[in-house]
Design an enzyme around this catalytic site. Structure first.
Site, PDB file in Angstrom:
ATOM      1  N   CYS A   1       0.856  -1.185   0.000  1.00 29.41           N
ATOM      2  CA  CYS A   1       0.000   0.000   0.000  1.00 29.41           C
ATOM      3  C   CYS A   1       0.893   1.236   0.000  1.00 29.41           C
ATOM      4  CB  CYS A   1      -0.996  -0.023   1.156  1.00 29.41           C
ATOM      5  SG  CYS A   1      -0.280  -0.014   2.815  1.00 29.41           S
TER       6      CYS A   1
ATOM      7  N   ASN B   1       2.143   1.412   4.461  1.00 30.75           N
ATOM      8  CA  ASN B   1       2.403   0.138   5.154  1.00 30.75           C
ATOM      9  C   ASN B   1       2.057   0.204   6.647  1.00 30.75           C
ATOM     10  OD1 ASN B   1       5.257  -2.071   5.793  1.00 30.75           O
ATOM     11  ND2 ASN B   1       3.169  -2.625   5.294  1.00 30.75           N
TER      12      ASN B   1
ATOM     13  N   CYS C   1      -1.708   0.810   7.382  1.00 31.62           N
ATOM     14  CA  CYS C   1      -3.162   0.548   7.474  1.00 31.62           C
ATOM     15  C   CYS C   1      -3.574  -0.712   6.704  1.00 31.62           C
ATOM     16  CB  CYS C   1      -3.956   1.747   6.954  1.00 31.62           C
ATOM     17  SG  CYS C   1      -3.736   3.249   7.928  1.00 31.62           S
ATOM     18  N   ARG C   2      -3.522  -0.659   5.357  1.00 35.09           N
ATOM     19  CA  ARG C   2      -4.072  -1.749   4.548  1.00 35.09           C
ATOM     20  C   ARG C   2      -3.152  -2.956   4.433  1.00 35.09           C
ATOM     21  NH1 ARG C   2      -5.160   2.124  -0.459  1.00 35.09           N
ATOM     22  NH2 ARG C   2      -3.300   3.029   0.501  1.00 35.09           N
ATOM     23  N   SER C   3      -1.916  -2.740   3.978  1.00 40.20           N
ATOM     24  CA  SER C   3      -1.069  -3.916   3.694  1.00 40.20           C
ATOM     25  C   SER C   3      -0.673  -4.715   4.943  1.00 40.20           C
ATOM     26  CB  SER C   3       0.155  -3.544   2.848  1.00 40.20           C
ATOM     27  OG  SER C   3       0.959  -2.589   3.463  1.00 40.20           O
TER      28      SER C   3
ATOM     29  N   ASP D   1      -8.155   3.787   0.789  1.00 37.37           N
ATOM     30  CA  ASP D   1      -7.255   4.194   1.864  1.00 37.37           C
ATOM     31  C   ASP D   1      -8.098   4.646   3.064  1.00 37.37           C
ATOM     32  OD1 ASP D   1      -5.477   5.418   3.521  1.00 37.37           O
ATOM     33  OD2 ASP D   1      -4.549   6.662   1.973  1.00 37.37           O
TER      34      ASP D   1
HETATM   35  P1  4NP Z   1      -1.896   2.794   4.046  1.00 35.87           P
HETATM   36  O1  4NP Z   1      -2.597   4.140   4.593  1.00 35.87           O
HETATM   37  O2  4NP Z   1      -1.297   3.154   2.694  1.00 35.87           O
HETATM   38  O3  4NP Z   1      -3.035   1.836   3.921  1.00 35.87           O
HETATM   39  O4  4NP Z   1      -0.860   2.400   5.067  1.00 35.87           O
HETATM   40  C1  4NP Z   1      -1.935   5.356   4.688  1.00 35.87           C
HETATM   41  C2  4NP Z   1      -1.107   5.592   5.766  1.00 35.87           C
HETATM   42  C3  4NP Z   1      -0.473   6.818   5.883  1.00 35.87           C
HETATM   43  C4  4NP Z   1      -0.662   7.796   4.932  1.00 35.87           C
HETATM   44  C5  4NP Z   1      -1.491   7.553   3.848  1.00 35.87           C
HETATM   45  C6  4NP Z   1      -2.124   6.328   3.726  1.00 35.87           C
HETATM   46  N1  4NP Z   1      -0.008   9.069   5.058  1.00 35.87           N
HETATM   47  O5  4NP Z   1      -0.266   9.938   4.228  1.00 35.87           O
HETATM   48  O6  4NP Z   1       0.774   9.244   6.010  1.00 35.87           O
END
Ligand code: 4NP
Length: 144
Positions: free
Chosen positions: A3, A6, A8-10, A117
């Protein structure tokens, strides 16, 4: 499982898929295309959703995608189109490229569906992500 951050989703995708597979036979890992959260634990909301479903992800630490991941892994699943194109930018040849796919393509091929996201949303977004990933991982293991 890849993602953006790294956190939230992955991390959820990694843990869900690994929980359905024999760890002696299959190695599952996750990373982000960004360097925003390297070394951090998953987001507390992902930790809580995983815990609710009986999975512990507190040991995970965020890492960034690297070219050698193309050599280490047979399948690379991107959560959304932006992650997909950022991974493809690192690919060195057709074999690398062929390893990468949008994870929801296993559920609905060639529809371009994305795991949204959940970072800026509420807890329901994380449950929604969990359910999408759980269904996708069931299909992944049925094809392995
Ligand atoms: P992820 O979610 O890609 O599912 O881990 C996010 C985590 C942090 C951010 C964006 C998306 N950020 O902008 O910090």
């Amino acid at each position: 499982m890849v993602c953006l951050g790294n956190i939230c989703r992955s991390p959820l995708a990694e843990a869900i898929l690994q929980s359905k597979l024999d760890p002696e036979k299959f190695q599952v890992d996750s990373c982000g295309t960004s360097n925003y959260h390297i070394g951090k634990k998953p987001d507390i909301r992902s930790i809580e959703i995983a815990r609710k479903h009986g999975i512990d992800i507190t040991h995970q630490k965020a890492a960034q995608f690297k070219v050698s991941d193309f050599d280490t892994y047979d399948f690379i699943y991107a959560m959304d189109a932006s992650n997909y194109s950022n991974i493809i930018k690192y690919s060195r040849n057709n074999q690398d490229t062929s390893k990468v796919q949008l994870i929801l393509d296993v559920v609905a091929p060639n529809k371009g569906l994305e795991v949204p996201d959940p970072y800026y949303g509420g807890e329901q977004g994380f449950e929604n992500v969990y359910q999408m990933l759980d269904s996708a991982c069931d299909l992944i293991i049925s094809k392995l």
